[in-house]
Design a protein around this motif. Structure first.
Motif, mmCIF file in Angstrom:
data_model
loop_
_atom_site.group_PDB
_atom_site.id
_atom_site.type_symbol
_atom_site.label_atom_id
_atom_site.label_comp_id
_atom_site.label_asym_id
_atom_site.label_seq_id
_atom_site.Cartn_x
_atom_site.Cartn_y
_atom_site.Cartn_z
ATOM 1 N N GLN A 185 -6.384 25.801 -16.186
ATOM 2 C CA GLN A 185 -6.813 27.032 -16.145
ATOM 3 C C GLN A 185 -6.906 27.829 -16.954
ATOM 4 O OE1 GLN A 185 -8.400 27.863 -13.027
ATOM 5 N NE2 GLN A 185 -8.959 29.751 -13.868
ATOM 6 N N GLN A 186 -5.643 27.853 -17.707
ATOM 7 C CA GLN A 186 -5.685 28.648 -19.035
ATOM 8 C C GLN A 186 -6.704 28.359 -19.679
ATOM 9 O OE1 GLN A 186 -1.635 27.712 -20.385
ATOM 10 N NE2 GLN A 186 -0.599 29.379 -19.003
ATOM 11 N N GLU A 187 -7.089 27.150 -20.141
ATOM 12 C CA GLU A 187 -8.182 26.738 -21.057
ATOM 13 C C GLU A 187 -9.412 27.312 -20.623
ATOM 14 O OE1 GLU A 187 -10.226 22.998 -23.278
ATOM 15 O OE2 GLU A 187 -8.427 22.706 -21.718
ATOM 16 N N VAL A 188 -9.829 27.254 -19.176
ATOM 17 C CA VAL A 188 -10.883 27.688 -18.585
ATOM 18 C C VAL A 188 -10.799 29.034 -18.566
ATOM 19 C CG1 VAL A 188 -12.181 28.384 -16.244
ATOM 20 C CG2 VAL A 188 -11.029 26.134 -16.898
ATOM 21 N N ASP A 189 -10.004 30.291 -18.684
ATOM 22 C CA ASP A 189 -10.017 31.429 -18.890
ATOM 23 C C ASP A 189 -10.249 31.944 -20.082
ATOM 24 O OD1 ASP A 189 -9.274 31.777 -16.144
ATOM 25 O OD2 ASP A 189 -7.229 32.033 -16.646
ATOM 26 N N SER A 190 -9.694 30.863 -21.101
ATOM 27 C CA SER A 190 -9.881 31.194 -22.532
ATOM 28 C C SER A 190 -11.275 31.040 -22.843
ATOM 29 C CB SER A 190 -8.702 30.557 -23.627
ATOM 30 O OG SER A 190 -9.514 30.279 -24.711
ATOM 31 N N LEU A 191 -11.887 29.930 -22.498
ATOM 32 C CA LEU A 191 -13.185 29.542 -22.931
ATOM 33 C C LEU A 191 -14.235 30.491 -21.878
ATOM 34 C CD1 LEU A 191 -13.317 25.633 -22.279
ATOM 35 C CD2 LEU A 191 -13.347 27.059 -24.329
ATOM 36 N N ARG A 192 -13.905 31.121 -21.034
ATOM 37 C CA ARG A 192 -14.886 32.201 -20.265
ATOM 38 C C ARG A 192 -14.798 33.524 -21.071
ATOM 39 N NH1 ARG A 192 -13.180 31.357 -14.251
ATOM 40 N NH2 ARG A 192 -14.502 29.983 -13.729
ATOM 41 N N ASP B 186 1.018 -1.236 -0.019
ATOM 42 C CA ASP B 186 -0.162 -0.080 0.247
ATOM 43 C C ASP B 186 0.739 1.440 0.093
ATOM 44 O OD1 ASP B 186 -0.649 0.814 3.340
ATOM 45 O OD2 ASP B 186 0.842 -0.779 2.612
ATOM 46 N N SER B 187 2.042 1.193 0.611
ATOM 47 C CA SER B 187 2.883 2.353 0.592
ATOM 48 C C SER B 187 3.390 2.679 -0.969
ATOM 49 C CB SER B 187 4.111 2.104 1.730
ATOM 50 O OG SER B 187 4.810 0.920 1.030
ATOM 51 N N LEU B 188 3.535 1.841 -1.725
ATOM 52 C CA LEU B 188 4.077 2.077 -3.113
ATOM 53 C C LEU B 188 2.726 2.693 -3.783
ATOM 54 C CD1 LEU B 188 6.347 1.372 -5.093
ATOM 55 C CD2 LEU B 188 5.134 -0.813 -5.622
ATOM 56 N N ILE B 189 1.524 2.422 -3.648
ATOM 57 C CA ILE B 189 0.458 2.825 -4.011
ATOM 58 C C ILE B 189 0.570 4.505 -3.591
ATOM 59 C CG2 ILE B 189 -2.197 3.075 -4.324
ATOM 60 C CD1 ILE B 189 -2.148 0.030 -4.106
ATOM 61 N N HIS B 190 0.286 4.740 -2.302
ATOM 62 C CA HIS B 190 0.407 6.109 -1.860
ATOM 63 C C HIS B 190 1.850 6.937 -2.436
ATOM 64 C CE1 HIS B 190 -2.560 5.668 1.406
ATOM 65 N NE2 HIS B 190 -1.990 4.627 1.659
ATOM 66 N N ALA B 191 2.878 6.246 -2.799
ATOM 67 C CA ALA B 191 3.943 6.964 -3.428
ATOM 68 C C ALA B 191 3.548 7.438 -4.750
ATOM 69 C CB ALA B 191 5.288 6.229 -3.314
ATOM 70 N N TRP B 192 3.030 6.342 -5.463
ATOM 71 C CA TRP B 192 2.424 6.646 -6.908
ATOM 72 C C TRP B 192 1.672 7.645 -6.936
ATOM 73 C CZ3 TRP B 192 1.716 0.730 -8.622
ATOM 74 C CH2 TRP B 192 2.997 0.180 -8.858
ATOM 75 N N ARG B 193 0.537 7.713 -5.969
ATOM 76 C CA ARG B 193 -0.365 8.826 -5.902
ATOM 77 C C ARG B 193 0.177 10.247 -5.687
ATOM 78 N NH1 ARG B 193 -5.281 7.683 -2.060
ATOM 79 N NH2 ARG B 193 -5.918 9.557 -3.113
ATOM 80 N N LYS B 194 1.354 10.160 -4.747
ATOM 81 C CA LYS B 194 1.840 11.501 -4.749
ATOM 82 C C LYS B 194 2.726 11.921 -5.683
ATOM 83 C CE LYS B 194 4.699 13.492 -1.341
ATOM 84 N NZ LYS B 194 5.781 13.397 0.045
ATOM 85 N N THR B 195 3.302 11.058 -6.432
ATOM 86 C CA THR B 195 4.072 11.401 -7.838
ATOM 87 C C THR B 195 3.074 11.834 -8.802
ATOM 88 O OG1 THR B 195 5.842 9.961 -7.112
ATOM 89 C CG2 THR B 195 5.438 10.613 -9.539
ATOM 90 N N ASN B 196 2.020 11.368 -8.751
ATOM 91 C CA ASN B 196 0.901 11.570 -9.800
ATOM 92 C C ASN B 196 0.345 12.979 -9.674
ATOM 93 O OD1 ASN B 196 -0.622 10.615 -12.334
ATOM 94 N ND2 ASN B 196 -2.479 10.520 -10.844
ATOM 95 N N ASP B 197 0.176 13.166 -8.431
ATOM 96 C CA ASP B 197 -0.412 14.356 -7.917
ATOM 97 C C ASP B 197 0.548 15.621 -8.271
ATOM 98 O OD1 ASP B 197 -2.700 13.022 -6.811
ATOM 99 O OD2 ASP B 197 -2.237 13.287 -5.060
ATOM 100 N N LYS B 198 1.761 15.412 -8.018
ATOM 101 C CA LYS B 198 2.710 16.325 -8.533
ATOM 102 C C LYS B 198 2.643 16.511 -10.227
ATOM 103 C CE LYS B 198 6.155 15.798 -4.958
ATOM 104 N NZ LYS B 198 7.377 15.393 -4.769
ATOM 105 N N GLY B 199 2.429 15.631 -10.999
ATOM 106 C CA GLY B 199 2.369 15.851 -12.256
ATOM 107 C C GLY B 199 1.121 16.382 -12.559
ATOM 108 N N GLU B 200 -0.065 16.304 -11.871
ATOM 109 C CA GLU B 200 -1.261 16.645 -12.350
ATOM 110 C C GLU B 200 -1.118 18.331 -12.104
ATOM 111 O OE1 GLU B 200 -4.443 14.741 -10.387
ATOM 112 O OE2 GLU B 200 -4.160 12.882 -11.582
ATOM 113 N N LYS B 201 -0.416 18.867 -11.059
ATOM 114 C CA LYS B 201 -0.404 20.198 -10.706
ATOM 115 C C LYS B 201 -0.128 21.106 -12.179
ATOM 116 C CE LYS B 201 0.598 19.940 -5.920
ATOM 117 N NZ LYS B 201 1.340 20.090 -4.778
ATOM 118 N N LYS B 202 0.764 20.470 -12.831
ATOM 119 C CA LYS B 202 1.394 21.210 -14.164
ATOM 120 C C LYS B 202 0.055 21.077 -14.867
ATOM 121 C CE LYS B 202 6.074 19.661 -13.720
ATOM 122 N NZ LYS B 202 6.967 19.025 -14.391
ATOM 123 N N THR B 203 -0.678 19.992 -15.100
ATOM 124 C CA THR B 203 -2.017 20.251 -16.065
ATOM 125 C C THR B 203 -2.872 21.290 -15.383
ATOM 126 O OG1 THR B 203 -2.922 18.210 -15.046
ATOM 127 C CG2 THR B 203 -1.147 17.916 -16.885
#
Length: 93
Positions: free
Chosen positions: A62-69, A40-57
């Motif tokens: 947010q840029q796309e939302v602003d453009s659409l607004r 389970d600790s491996l899954i937690h580590a993967w989630r943490k790494t994945n969450d960091k990657g999602e911050k970039k997206t």
């Protein structure tokens, strides 16, 4: 053979994505870990790494939302102009 002597297993990106998808769909981490044969600790580590990657997206989203607004405001203004034009032309007949 103790744990420190066991070779580290490498997991494919597809395997990690499948595990994270199961967790995201609401399955408990412990159940997924048992089912997939990992800790389970491996899954937690993967989630943490994945969450960091999602911050970039998140920033790009947010840029796309602003453009659409901005597009929405433009379209609403055009619609109001067309409504007024229809009202003007329908009075003239």
């Amino acid at each position: 053979m103790n744990q420190s002597q066991q070779p580290k297993r490498k997991y494919t990106a597809e395997f990690k994505a499948d595990v994270l998808r199961l967790v995201a769909n609401g399955e408990p981490i412990m159940a997924v870990a048992r089912k997939m044969g990992i800790s389970d600790s491996l899954i937690h580590a993967w989630r943490k790494t994945n969450d960091k990657g999602e911050k970039k997206t998140d920033q790009s989203l947010q840029q796309e939302v602003d453009s659409l607004r901005k597009q929405l405001r433009q379209t609403e203004m055009e619609r109001e102009i067309l409504k007024k034009a229809v009202a003007i032309f329908s009075r003239q007949t």
